[in-house]
Design a protein around this motif. Structure first.
Motif, PDB file in Angstrom:
ATOM      1  N   ASP A  54      46.373  -1.018   4.793  1.00 39.22           N
ATOM      2  CA  ASP A  54      46.028  -0.477   6.115  1.00 39.22           C
ATOM      3  C   ASP A  54      45.262  -1.731   7.055  1.00 39.22           C
ATOM      4  O   ASP A  54      44.670  -1.359   7.513  1.00 39.22           O
ATOM      5  N   GLU A  55      45.291  -2.797   6.737  1.00 36.13           N
ATOM      6  CA  GLU A  55      44.528  -4.073   7.338  1.00 36.13           C
ATOM      7  C   GLU A  55      42.627  -3.757   6.797  1.00 36.13           C
ATOM      8  O   GLU A  55      42.091  -4.664   7.171  1.00 36.13           O
ATOM      9  N   ILE A  56      41.885  -2.826   6.988  1.00 31.92           N
ATOM     10  CA  ILE A  56      40.755  -2.524   6.672  1.00 31.92           C
ATOM     11  C   ILE A  56      40.700  -0.938   6.258  1.00 31.92           C
ATOM     12  O   ILE A  56      41.360  -0.255   5.519  1.00 31.92           O
ATOM     13  N   CYS A  65      38.342  -6.790   5.737  1.00 30.10           N
ATOM     14  CA  CYS A  65      39.456  -6.680   5.957  1.00 30.10           C
ATOM     15  C   CYS A  65      40.011  -7.812   5.538  1.00 30.10           C
ATOM     16  O   CYS A  65      40.319  -8.913   5.294  1.00 30.10           O
ATOM     17  N   ASN A  83      29.559  -5.551  11.105  1.00 31.72           N
ATOM     18  CA  ASN A  83      30.318  -4.899  12.501  1.00 31.72           C
ATOM     19  C   ASN A  83      31.482  -5.315  12.189  1.00 31.72           C
ATOM     20  O   ASN A  83      31.862  -6.589  11.729  1.00 31.72           O
ATOM     21  N   GLU A  84      32.586  -4.425  11.877  1.00 39.07           N
ATOM     22  CA  GLU A  84      34.396  -4.949  11.327  1.00 39.07           C
ATOM     23  C   GLU A  84      34.681  -4.744  12.136  1.00 39.07           C
ATOM     24  O   GLU A  84      35.491  -5.671  11.682  1.00 39.07           O
ATOM     25  N   LEU A  85      34.658  -4.810  13.411  1.00 41.38           N
ATOM     26  CA  LEU A  85      35.512  -6.128  14.301  1.00 41.38           C
ATOM     27  C   LEU A  85      35.258  -7.241  13.742  1.00 41.38           C
ATOM     28  O   LEU A  85      35.863  -8.086  14.359  1.00 41.38           O
ATOM     29  N   LEU A  86      33.645  -7.545  13.758  1.00 49.48           N
ATOM     30  CA  LEU A  86      33.452  -9.035  14.036  1.00 49.48           C
ATOM     31  C   LEU A  86      34.445  -9.555  12.272  1.00 49.48           C
ATOM     32  O   LEU A  86      34.846 -11.329  12.993  1.00 49.48           O
ATOM     33  N   SER A  88      37.154  -8.807  11.357  1.00 43.76           N
ATOM     34  CA  SER A  88      38.352  -8.690  11.106  1.00 43.76           C
ATOM     35  C   SER A  88      38.401  -9.673  12.290  1.00 43.76           C
ATOM     36  O   SER A  88      39.429 -10.733  12.403  1.00 43.76           O
TER      37      SER A  88
ATOM     38  N   THR B 226      26.579  -9.408  19.862  1.00 48.14           N
ATOM     39  CA  THR B 226      26.516  -9.168  18.995  1.00 48.14           C
ATOM     40  C   THR B 226      25.215  -9.203  17.415  1.00 48.14           C
ATOM     41  O   THR B 226      24.188  -8.339  18.038  1.00 48.14           O
ATOM     42  N   MET B 259      34.967  -6.929  20.130  1.00 42.71           N
ATOM     43  CA  MET B 259      33.553  -6.563  19.393  1.00 42.71           C
ATOM     44  C   MET B 259      32.039  -6.166  19.456  1.00 42.71           C
ATOM     45  O   MET B 259      30.654  -5.829  19.620  1.00 42.71           O
ATOM     46  N   TYR B 262      31.480  -1.885  20.927  1.00 40.81           N
ATOM     47  CA  TYR B 262      31.548  -1.873  19.191  1.00 40.81           C
ATOM     48  C   TYR B 262      30.023  -1.957  18.056  1.00 40.81           C
ATOM     49  O   TYR B 262      29.795  -0.876  18.315  1.00 40.81           O
ATOM     50  N   GLU B 263      28.894  -3.287  18.903  1.00 43.02           N
ATOM     51  CA  GLU B 263      28.137  -3.437  18.426  1.00 43.02           C
ATOM     52  C   GLU B 263      27.260  -2.566  19.191  1.00 43.02           C
ATOM     53  O   GLU B 263      26.341  -2.129  18.597  1.00 43.02           O
ATOM     54  N   ALA B 296      42.102  -1.520  12.531  1.00 45.98           N
ATOM     55  CA  ALA B 296      40.617  -1.670  12.254  1.00 45.98           C
ATOM     56  C   ALA B 296      39.310  -1.624  13.319  1.00 45.98           C
ATOM     57  O   ALA B 296      38.341  -1.347  13.617  1.00 45.98           O
ATOM     58  N   LEU B 297      39.964  -0.927  14.575  1.00 46.14           N
ATOM     59  CA  LEU B 297      39.376  -0.721  15.846  1.00 46.14           C
ATOM     60  C   LEU B 297      39.597   0.798  15.774  1.00 46.14           C
ATOM     61  O   LEU B 297      38.314   1.827  16.098  1.00 46.14           O
ATOM     62  N   TYR B 299      39.526   2.328  12.934  1.00 44.66           N
ATOM     63  CA  TYR B 299      38.997   2.710  11.489  1.00 44.66           C
ATOM     64  C   TYR B 299      37.139   2.585  12.281  1.00 44.66           C
ATOM     65  O   TYR B 299      36.385   3.226  12.282  1.00 44.66           O
ATOM     66  N   ALA B 300      36.860   1.569  12.850  1.00 47.46           N
ATOM     67  CA  ALA B 300      35.390   1.646  13.678  1.00 47.46           C
ATOM     68  C   ALA B 300      35.151   2.651  14.169  1.00 47.46           C
ATOM     69  O   ALA B 300      33.848   3.253  14.123  1.00 47.46           O
TER      70      ALA B 300
END
Lengths: 174, 858
Positions: A54-56, A65, A83-86, A88, B226, B259, B262-263, B296-297, B299-300
């Motif tokens: 699921d990656e996350i 992650c 921050n989830e993208l950070l 990741s 960020t 990133m 999103y932040e 991840a995107l 999800y965020a």
């Protein structure tokens, strides 16, 4: 929920094998200070993640992650407000750096073989919870791996042996 | 031997046979000449591997290894040296002799080999303590601005780590950090910004300047962006009057890096006072994330939208289509978040479909998300009362599934809300809870459910069916649950038809091994045996309503003074019902003493109030001045048996004045006569002060409500705001403040009666009074109910403060205790007709208080 601005962003980096055994486990911050807290947590994330890519996921208030490959699982964890993208991005850097070190041959045996450089790489990416670098090429270049470390012939030879072994195995099954 | 080799191969782990002693023994290789770097670095790897597995090295082991490692610094092999740095960092916490490395590391740090320097800086800082830091300070300052970016980064983050231990030293490096922040290197920029912010944390102005400067010049590193967004958001949270900062965050929504985007979006949606218009661009960015191929995107995006939906559901409605697509996402977390978001924004008709979808994979998601689902269901129940039965079905199914305590608690809370709000689901809900406690491992939840059953069960059509469930608990559970079950049983026993069977059950528990259980059983058995309805209501159904800490205090002082007279329960202040019902599902915090307790404690410290007896009730604070005036005064009314104490909280907003001998003179009216004053010593700028006035209450008990005019008197001394020198000569001055309003409510304490009809009968109609009023200026029933409650200061029972929609008549029932401990019950029938017609029936244990309340509304 506002995150306190700080350089401390990453809660931990973990590499497990396909039995859930820890190859590498570095935790920063005070969420998991000792093995007593770390082991059950690793068991939990392993159970949760080994079946699905699921990656996350969110578990015990931690954003996790992760990435799986052959017989390895790579995790980067952080607070659920991070921050989830950070996170990741850090995971990708960890994975890609290791992939460079292992010449794309990301699996358990190879990782053990190059454990020394893997430790050094992780240290170049994160220092006690602070992101040091997120570009895998920079990480790899900084390692300045001894040229004789991975002789081309040696990789070829080991790969050849590996393949031969597989062949033999299959001939047995037939 | 061969077998071992094979096993190793299968596992693929060449380190599995490594243990602490063999690894440490290999350190003798470090002394060989010539040194074999490969083998040595392998030894270091083994040590690090063991440390990584959680192995603890003893102090001696670590120290010995450190000493052996000093040899390795003679070799120039890069990997070996780096492994040394890494080993030092891993083991430095385990030995106090780490300093032996200082010299070697300082040399490397300032040496010519660029590949050594960054690692050396980090290793050196990890073994440095505040005392030795001074000696390397010069090198650190140089390193921060080193043109080798890796060295600069290493120095910056090491400084950041050192802030914990040696903030004062690191503070001196701010100029170097400032210089580094304009570096061209992304990481150096990020680390410098982090350090600078940390060093200037306590100076918001300097930080604001920093943010504005960096946001104008533009940053290269997404990480730095960020961080900058977070800093800006934090500044905005403290003071939202900084448009430049908001504009900066908003501009980051158009950054190239996801990133950063999103932040910025999540910073905007998390802002407290954000308008619809301002939030829209952030929402549309998050919406785009929902369509991304990267989990991840998605999800965020969906996680943030979920949060937005709680506060601004309408802003998210536009994303409904994108969210629908995520319902079947292979990542269950994303699917769950999408569904719960839709539940918040969607229409009533889609609820069932979504619930069905989610129950398909409820077992696959983690507890955190299950709680999110329950919260969404909870919110839905409040929104669509007609869906209660559907929700109830899902909730009871969830209750039967596996899950942790927090999850179960969320469900039970939700069920209890439904039960109390919708009478038609009550019986069904109670039965579900009965089944739940059959197999519940959480004591606190079981007792909570049992108490609820005790309160609600006897009011149902067929109460006997609950008894079996409760009695099972008496047989099977631990003592806490058993005690709760006994109390619940007793409440069923108060129903005449069930008394005999409950008596039989209680008799059995009178031999329980636990004291509390046995005592409760014995007590209730004997009360019930008398079959006296009045007694039942008093002792069982409506229980004790005094404040427990106060009771304890009264009892201990009673024992000290005169054990001849019997103790009078009426002297104990009753427990105040919290005026705002606490939000359910919020995490239970530490119990704080109630406001009344704090006042009681404060007043008891002032000797003049000792003679007044126990405090009966304290009012809310009432402001007597406008918000912007030079002196600010507010009053709290403390009611005692025969007196009232006015507590004035005063503040002086002028920094060039000190007020001395300040008191507030109250003009006696309607029998309220001031007896004595307690002035403040002096009132200095910025420190609030208190002054008190003790008043006699009117002899004539029927006079209750009044309005008292008052005036503030004091002596002004001028003072110098800078030096704080106070002028010795002062001049008297006066200041007029608003009147103090005293209402009937100040004489009545709120008390919740769980079973109002029983109490109503118990009090009887001996002192009943009835009045009819016409409230012409009130237009709705809700308004009337609200006004009556605030005016009388009594506690609404059985949720009668909520008027069902569309009704034209309503019955409001209130209960309270009048000053002196007299019970007061009010039943007020309201009809909506040319304003509101009200028929007020008051019952009580004392004729005067009944008369006061009955005539109060005029």
């Amino acid at each position: 929920m506002t995150v306190d601005p700080s350089l401390y962003t990453v809660g931990g980096v973990i590499i497990l094998d396909n039995d859930g055994k820890r190859l590498l486990g570095k935790y920063f911050g005070d969420e998991f200070p000792t093995l007593k807290e770390q082991k059950p947590f690793e068991k939990k994330i392993f159970e949760k993640t080994r079946k699905r890519d699921d990656e996350i996921v969110l578990l015990d208030g931690q954003t996790i992650c992760y990435k799986t490959n052959v017989d390895l699982l790579f995790y980067v964890i952080g607070s659920q407000d991070e921050n989830e993208l950070l996170l990741s991005a850090v995971l990708n850097c960890v994975y890609d750096s290791i992939s460079l070190i292992l010449r794309k041959n990301v699996e358990k045996r190879a990782l053990y073989h190059h454990l020394e450089n893997v430790f050094l790489a992780i240290d170049e990416i994160i220092d006690q919870g602070i992101i040091m670098e997120i570009d895998p090429n920079n990480v790899y270049n900084r390692l300045a791996i001894r040229s004789e470390d991975i002789p081309l012939s040696e990789t070829n030879l080991s790969q050849f042996l590996e393949r031969a072994k597989e062949e033999v195995k299959w001939s047995f099954f037939k | 031997m061969k077998k071992m080799g094979k096993k190793e191969e299968e596992n693929g782990n060449p380190y599995q046979n490594v243990d602490r002693s063999t690894a440490l023994q290999e350190a003798k290789k470090f002394h060989e000449t010539p040194l074999r770097p490969r083998l040595c670095s392998e030894t270091c790897t083994k040590v690090i591997y063991l440390a990584n597995q959680g192995e603890e090295f003893t102090t001696t082991e670590a120290t010995d290894f450190f000493f052996a490692m000093t040899k390795l610094f003679q070799n120039k092999d890069i990997t070996l040296r780096r492994m040394c740095y890494l080993t030092i960092k891993e083991l430095s916490k385990m030995t106090e002799h780490a300093f032996i490395m200082t010299q070697s590391l300082t040399k490397d740090m300032n040496g010519s080999q660029d590949l050594f320097r960054p690692g050396a800086v980090r290793a050196l800082c990890s073994i440095t303590d505040p005392t030795t830091l001074q000696s390397i300070e010069r090198y650190m300052k140089q390193a921060i601005v080193d043109k080798n970016t890796a060295v600069a980064s290493a120095a910056l983050i090491s400084s950041f780590h050192l802030c914990d231990k040696a903030y004062d030293v690191v503070k001196r490096w701010a100029n170097e950090a400032q210089q580094a922040s304009s570096s061209d290197n992304q990481m150096v920029q990020y680390h410098a910004l982090g350090l600078l912010h940390h060093l200037r944390k306590r100076d918001p102005l300097a930080i604001e300047k920093l943010v504005v400067k960096l946001s104008r010049s533009g940053l290269k590193s997404p990480l730095a962006y960020t961080l900058l967004i977070r800093i800006a958001a934090k500044l905005l949270a403290d003071d939202d009057d900084r448009t430049a900062l908001f504009d900066f965050i908003e501009s980051c929504l158009r950054n190239k890096n996801e990133m950063v985007v999103y932040e910025a979006a999540s910073a905007i949606v998390n802002m407290k006072n954000i308008s619809h218009k301002e939030i829209a661009p952030a929402v549309s960015v998050l919406q785009q994330f929902c369509g991304s191929p990267k989990p991840a995107l998605r999800y965020a995006g969906v996680r943030s939208l979920n949060k937005v939906a709680m506060k601004h559901p309408s802003a998210v409605t536009a994303c409904n289509l994108d969210l629908e697509n995520l319902i079947t996402d292979s990542n269950r977390s994303i699917a769950t978040l999408a569904i719960t978001t839709l539940l918040k924004t969607g229409s009533e008709s889609s609820v069932e479909r979504l619930m069905k979808q989610i129950s398909n994979f409820m077992s696959e998601i983690s507890d955190e998300f299950k709680i999110v689902v329950v919260e969404a269901v909870s919110a839905l129940c409040a929104k669509y009362p007609r869906k209660h039965s559907v929700m109830m079905e899902y909730l009871s199914k969830m209750l039967r599934d596996d899950g942790g305590f927090e999850y179960k608690r969320a469900i039970v809370n939700c069920l209890i809300t439904i039960i109390s709000e919708s009478p038609e689901s009550k019986e069904l809900g109670l039965m579900q809870l009965c089944e739940f406690i059959e197999d519940c491992e959480h004591t606190s939840l079981a007792t909570r459910v049992i108490t609820l059953l005790g309160d609600q069960g006897p009011l149902c059509a067929n109460p006997s069916k609950f008894i079996r469930f409760i009695y099972n608990r008496v047989i099977l559970e631990n003592e806490v649950v058993r005690a709760a079950a006994i109390s619940a049983l007793a409440k069923f026993g108060a129903v005449p038809a069930l008394t005999d069977s409950v008596l039989t059950l209680l008799l059995r528990s009178m031999v329980d091994e636990d004291d509390e259980v046995r005592d409760r059983a014995t007590f209730y058995y004997h009360v019930l045996k008398l079959k006296d309805d009045k007694l039942n209501s008093q002792m069982i159904i409506n229980g004790l309503v005094v404040s427990l800490p106060a009771l304890e205090r009264q009892l201990s002082s009673y024992l000290e003074v005169c054990p001849e007279e019997p103790f009078d329960m009426k002297t104990v202040p009753v427990m105040a019902v919290k005026e705002e019902v606490e939000k359910q599902a919020t995490a239970s915090k530490k119990k704080e003493p109630s406001r009344d307790e704090i006042y009681a404690e404060e007043l008891s410290r002032i000797p003049d109030f000792q003679a007044l007896g126990p405090l009966f009730k304290s009012s809310n604070e009432q402001k007597l001045t406008e918000a912007e005036t030079e002196y600010q005064v507010s009053v709290v009314k403390h009611t005692f048996l025969k007196h009232m104490v006015l507590q004035f909280n005063c503040a002086n907003t002028l920094n060039d004045q000190v007020l001395k001998g300040l008191s507030i003179e109250v003009e006696g009216t309607d029998g309220y006569e001031p007896v004595s004053y307690i002035p403040t010593g002096e009132l200095v700028y910025g420190t609030p002060g208190k002054t008190y006035c003790i008043m006699d209450l009117p002899e004539d008990d029927e006079v209750c409500a009044s309005s008292l005019s008052c005036q503030m008197k004091f002596i002004v001394h001028d003072c110098d705001p800078n030096s704080g020198d106070v002028d010795a000569t002062g001049y008297p001055d006066e200041y007029v403040i608003d009147d103090i309003e005293i209402s009937v409510g100040d004489h009545i304490q709120r008390v919740l009666k769980p079973n109002f009809p029983a109490s109503w009968e118990e009090v009887g109609d001996e002192h009943e009074l009835e009045e009819t009023y016409h409230l012409s200026e009130i237009g709705t029933l809700e308004e009337a109910v609200k006004q009556i409650i605030t005016f009388l200061g009594m506690q609404p029972c059985e949720r009668s403060d909520k008027v069902p929609e569309g009704k034209v008549h309503h019955v409001l029932i209130l209960s309270g205790v009048y000053r002196g401990g007299h019970e007061i019950l009010v039943r007020s029938k309201l009809v909506l007709k040319d304003g509101v017609q009200m028929q007020l029936t008051v019952r009580g244990t004392d004729p005067t208080s009944v008369a006061v309340v009955a005539s109060a509304i005029a």
